[in-house]
Write a protein that holds these residues in place. Sequence first.
Motif, PDB file in Angstrom:
ATOM      1  N   ARG A   4      -2.399  10.365  -8.414  1.00  0.00           N
ATOM      2  CA  ARG A   4      -1.564   9.547  -9.310  1.00  0.00           C
ATOM      3  C   ARG A   4      -1.343   8.214  -8.604  1.00  0.00           C
ATOM      4  N   THR A   5      -1.763   7.138  -9.226  1.00  0.00           N
ATOM      5  CA  THR A   5      -1.781   5.829  -8.571  1.00  0.00           C
ATOM      6  C   THR A   5      -0.934   4.835  -9.342  1.00  0.00           C
ATOM      7  N   VAL A   6      -0.117   4.084  -8.615  1.00  0.00           N
ATOM      8  CA  VAL A   6       0.791   3.118  -9.238  1.00  0.00           C
ATOM      9  C   VAL A   6       0.844   1.840  -8.396  1.00  0.00           C
ATOM     10  N   SER A   7       1.267   0.758  -9.020  1.00  0.00           N
ATOM     11  CA  SER A   7       1.590  -0.455  -8.273  1.00  0.00           C
ATOM     12  C   SER A   7       2.989  -0.252  -7.694  1.00  0.00           C
ATOM     13  N   TYR A   8       3.082  -0.278  -6.369  1.00  0.00           N
ATOM     14  CA  TYR A   8       4.337   0.094  -5.717  1.00  0.00           C
ATOM     15  C   TYR A   8       5.080  -1.145  -5.195  1.00  0.00           C
ATOM     16  N   LYS A   9       6.333  -1.268  -5.581  1.00  0.00           N
ATOM     17  CA  LYS A   9       7.204  -2.341  -5.109  1.00  0.00           C
ATOM     18  C   LYS A   9       8.162  -1.763  -4.070  1.00  0.00           C
ATOM     19  N   ASN A  10       8.089  -2.286  -2.859  1.00  0.00           N
ATOM     20  CA  ASN A  10       8.968  -1.808  -1.797  1.00  0.00           C
ATOM     21  C   ASN A  10      10.316  -2.515  -1.902  1.00  0.00           C
ATOM     22  N   PRO A  11      11.393  -1.785  -2.172  1.00  0.00           N
ATOM     23  CA  PRO A  11      12.707  -2.414  -2.351  1.00  0.00           C
ATOM     24  C   PRO A  11      13.320  -2.928  -1.058  1.00  0.00           C
ATOM     25  N   ASN A  12      12.832  -2.470   0.078  1.00  0.00           N
ATOM     26  CA  ASN A  12      13.463  -2.810   1.355  1.00  0.00           C
ATOM     27  C   ASN A  12      12.662  -3.797   2.203  1.00  0.00           C
ATOM     28  N   ASP A  35       8.889  -6.360   2.777  1.00  0.00           N
ATOM     29  CA  ASP A  35       7.887  -7.185   2.112  1.00  0.00           C
ATOM     30  C   ASP A  35       6.502  -6.570   2.251  1.00  0.00           C
ATOM     31  N   PHE A  36       6.366  -5.328   1.792  1.00  0.00           N
ATOM     32  CA  PHE A  36       5.085  -4.638   1.878  1.00  0.00           C
ATOM     33  C   PHE A  36       4.796  -3.938   0.556  1.00  0.00           C
ATOM     34  N   ASP A  37       4.685  -4.724  -0.507  1.00  0.00           N
ATOM     35  CA  ASP A  37       4.307  -4.165  -1.804  1.00  0.00           C
ATOM     36  C   ASP A  37       2.815  -3.850  -1.786  1.00  0.00           C
ATOM     37  N   GLY A  38       2.424  -2.833  -2.531  1.00  0.00           N
ATOM     38  CA  GLY A  38       1.009  -2.480  -2.539  1.00  0.00           C
ATOM     39  C   GLY A  38       0.698  -1.459  -3.606  1.00  0.00           C
ATOM     40  N   ILE A  39      -0.248  -0.591  -3.322  1.00  0.00           N
ATOM     41  CA  ILE A  39      -0.667   0.466  -4.241  1.00  0.00           C
ATOM     42  C   ILE A  39      -0.224   1.806  -3.669  1.00  0.00           C
ATOM     43  N   GLY A  40       0.486   2.594  -4.483  1.00  0.00           N
ATOM     44  CA  GLY A  40       0.996   3.888  -4.042  1.00  0.00           C
ATOM     45  C   GLY A  40       0.215   5.036  -4.643  1.00  0.00           C
ATOM     46  N   THR A  41      -0.023   6.077  -3.833  1.00  0.00           N
ATOM     47  CA  THR A  41      -0.740   7.253  -4.319  1.00  0.00           C
ATOM     48  C   THR A  41       0.034   8.527  -3.993  1.00  0.00           C
ATOM     49  N   GLN A  42      -0.064   9.494  -4.888  1.00  0.00           N
ATOM     50  CA  GLN A  42       0.519  10.821  -4.697  1.00  0.00           C
ATOM     51  C   GLN A  42      -0.412  11.846  -5.326  1.00  0.00           C
ATOM     52  N   ALA A  80      -0.822  -1.507   1.461  1.00  0.00           N
ATOM     53  CA  ALA A  80      -0.303  -2.843   1.170  1.00  0.00           C
ATOM     54  C   ALA A  80      -1.177  -3.916   1.810  1.00  0.00           C
ATOM     55  N   PRO A  81      -1.769  -4.826   1.007  1.00  0.00           N
ATOM     56  CA  PRO A  81      -2.563  -5.919   1.587  1.00  0.00           C
ATOM     57  C   PRO A  81      -1.662  -6.857   2.383  1.00  0.00           C
ATOM     58  N   HIS A  82      -2.133  -7.294   3.532  1.00  0.00           N
ATOM     59  CA  HIS A  82      -1.312  -8.090   4.440  1.00  0.00           C
ATOM     60  C   HIS A  82      -2.238  -8.939   5.310  1.00  0.00           C
ATOM     61  N   THR A  83      -1.664  -9.739   6.174  1.00  0.00           N
ATOM     62  CA  THR A  83      -2.438 -10.550   7.116  1.00  0.00           C
ATOM     63  C   THR A  83      -1.851 -10.418   8.508  1.00  0.00           C
ATOM     64  N   GLU A  84      -2.692 -10.121   9.472  1.00  0.00           N
ATOM     65  CA  GLU A  84      -2.292 -10.081  10.876  1.00  0.00           C
ATOM     66  C   GLU A  84      -3.375 -10.773  11.707  1.00  0.00           C
ATOM     67  N   ALA A  85      -2.949 -11.567  12.666  1.00  0.00           N
ATOM     68  CA  ALA A  85      -3.883 -12.272  13.563  1.00  0.00           C
ATOM     69  C   ALA A  85      -4.914 -13.068  12.776  1.00  0.00           C
ATOM     70  N   ILE A 109      -4.892  -4.046   5.726  1.00  0.00           N
ATOM     71  CA  ILE A 109      -4.113  -3.204   4.820  1.00  0.00           C
ATOM     72  C   ILE A 109      -3.153  -2.377   5.669  1.00  0.00           C
ATOM     73  N   VAL A 110      -1.881  -2.466   5.332  1.00  0.00           N
ATOM     74  CA  VAL A 110      -0.868  -1.671   6.020  1.00  0.00           C
ATOM     75  C   VAL A 110      -0.724  -0.357   5.269  1.00  0.00           C
ATOM     76  N   ASN A 111      -0.987   0.739   5.953  1.00  0.00           N
ATOM     77  CA  ASN A 111      -0.854   2.062   5.354  1.00  0.00           C
ATOM     78  C   ASN A 111       0.413   2.726   5.885  1.00  0.00           C
ATOM     79  N   TYR A 112       1.335   3.033   4.969  1.00  0.00           N
ATOM     80  CA  TYR A 112       2.566   3.712   5.377  1.00  0.00           C
ATOM     81  C   TYR A 112       2.981   4.692   4.293  1.00  0.00           C
ATOM     82  N   ASN A 113       3.888   5.581   4.664  1.00  0.00           N
ATOM     83  CA  ASN A 113       4.399   6.560   3.715  1.00  0.00           C
ATOM     84  C   ASN A 113       5.882   6.286   3.495  1.00  0.00           C
TER      85      ASN A 113
END
Length: 361
Positions: A273-281, A283-290, A303-308, A313-317
Amino acid sequence: MKLMKTRKILTILSVGVLGATLTACQNTNKKTKVTSAPKTSKISVKKNIPHKSNKPGNLSPNGLTARQNASVITVYGSEKYGKDWTKTLKKAEESNLDISFHSRDDFSGIDKGEGYVYQVAPKGKSSDTYYTLDGNGSSQDIYFYQGNHYLGSATIKDIVTYLNKLNRDDVVNKLAGRAKIGNQEADSGTDDSDSSSHKNGKSNIPGDAGEFTMPSNMQGTWYGYYGDSLEEITIGAHTLKNEGGTYQLHKQSKDYDAKYSESVFKQTEHILRTVSYKNPNYDFDGIGTQGWVQPTGGTDVYAPHTEAGQAVIVNYNTSGGFRSLLWKSPELAKKNKNTHFSDLKQLGAYINDSDDDDSDD
């Protein structure tokens, strides 16, 4: 007396001849003006007007869908490099444009960019036109190839500017409507920039509202360390492949009661189950899966992001916190394995590490 009469007659005749000659000359001049007027009117001044009045195209480098992205790349390749790229474009305009993904291991000479090698071809045909990507958004670099031969590069912003000057937006938009990305069917009425609008691939699975389309800047193969193990994650238009297998990404109907059921669980074992996920806390909005009927537990977020200076992509739960930072190549993942980016601490990354070890991106 006869002599005088004769002279009078000659004089009258002379005057008559002169008058006739003058009249003839006047008529001739009139005819010349009449015949020359159309010639003057045929000198086309208007031929240059459409070119001068043409306004530049109105393509924007921001927010391009996956299909538009592939389309601007193809049209630019034809305009800039010609040859095989022009052949591909012409044939694609007659049928459809197919963009397929290939592993870099299949190409000895393609060494620029990151992730997949993208092949541009007319529907059902082979081609020798390829490109690779690096980065995302309008600053994304595109590397053009003909076979293994490198042709040149440009950013999406530069490509769009170039095509706007040539007023090629109409060609780009028509081609985008005929484009197929990976296993995504062409559908000119679908804008895949909005995942919720994609309704293709709807199945008879309970609660299925159709395939979920991943954003184009997230598609490709990514690499990250989960603990000490380097893992490869491949994100397709509607799929996600990791160490656990290949999963189909679908939207779930809002009114579906996703209670756990053994039969539905077996039917949806490889569907997320895939959704566009908004992180309320953070700045790491992205795509959520369950899992389709996941009773408990958090959401896995990518969550797409930029480092260096690199697209990552930042992967978190949402329950377990930070999991991994995904890079476009194994080399980048290894290079940054022990680099601690301070902005990731808010997700619980490096929570047991000393602040002295942290570094800003």
